[in-house]
Motif scaffolding. Structure first.
Motif, short mmCIF file in Angstrom:
data_model
loop_
_atom_site.label_atom_id
_atom_site.label_comp_id
_atom_site.label_asym_id
_atom_site.label_seq_id
_atom_site.Cartn_x
_atom_site.Cartn_y
_atom_site.Cartn_z
N PHE A 1 3.49 0.31 4.83
CA PHE A 1 4.35 -0.88 4.74
C PHE A 1 3.66 -2.09 5.38
O PHE A 1 3.69 -3.19 4.83
N VAL B 1 3.19 2.27 -1.26
CA VAL B 1 4.16 1.18 -1.20
C VAL B 1 3.79 0.23 -2.33
O VAL B 1 2.66 -0.15 -2.50
N PHE C 1 8.52 2.52 -0.56
CA PHE C 1 7.56 3.61 -0.43
C PHE C 1 8.03 4.73 -1.33
O PHE C 1 9.21 5.09 -1.33
N ARG D 1 13.11 -2.65 3.27
CA ARG D 1 12.22 -1.57 2.85
C ARG D 1 13.04 -0.38 2.36
O ARG D 1 14.02 0.00 2.98
#
Length: 133
Positions: free
Chosen positions: A109, A133, A91, A3
Motif C-alpha cells: 500500500f 495493490v 490489495f 484501502r
C-alpha cells in the motif's frame, strides 16, 4: 485514502479435492487466517466466493460478494471484488496465502500510494498479480 482487501476464494479446488479456503491453518481455516492478516491494513474487507462455497458459519467480518462467473477464473472474480469496493486502493490476494502478513500488505500500500498507484512483488521475474495493490 481508503484501502480495501479483496480475497478471492471461489476456485473449484479440483486438484485439492476440497475448498482450499477451508483447509486448517494453525487452529483456524485458511480464509480466516488471510482475513485476519489483512484486517489491520484495510478499511474494508471483501471476500469473493462462489455460490457453491458456503462461508456463512465462519466468523468473518467481511462483505461477501458472489462471483458472477466462477468458471471464468480469478480475473472475473477480481472484477466483481473491485466493483464492490468504495476504496481508492485495493490489495488482492487468494484465500490460499498462508504466509501473508500485515507488513507485506502495508508495504505494498505504501509503495502504491507513493509511486504510480500500483505495486506488486516480483518473484523469479514474474509479477505476482494475486498479491498486489
Amino acid at each position: 485514502m481508503k484501502r480495501a482487501g479483496i480475497v478471492l476464494c471461489g476456485g473449484l479446488s479440483r486438484r485439492m479435492g476440497r475448498p482450499k479456503a477451508l483447509l486448517p491453518w494453525f487452529g483456524r481455516s485458511m480464509i480466516e487466517h488471510v482475513v485476519a492478516s489483512l484486517a489491520p491494513c484495510v478499511d474494508e474487507l471483501i471476500v469473493v466466493t462462489s455460490e457453491a462455497l458456503s462461508l456463512a458459519n465462519r466468523c468473518l467480518e467481511v462483505r461477501i460478494v458472489v462471483d458472477r462467473e466462477p468458471a471464468r477464473g480469478p480475473l472475473a472474480a477480481l472484477r466483481d471484488g473491485l466493483a464492490a469496493t468504495r476504496a481508492e486502493l485495493a490489495f488482492v490476494t487468494a484465500s490460499d496465502a498462508p504466509f501473508l502478513t500485515a507488513d507485506h500488505v502495508a508495504g505494498l500500500f505504501e509503495r502504491a500510494h507513493a509511486g504510480p498507484g500500483a505495486a506488486a512483488p516480483v518473484a523469479d521475474g514474474v509479477v505476482q498479480v494475486l498479491s498486489a495493490v
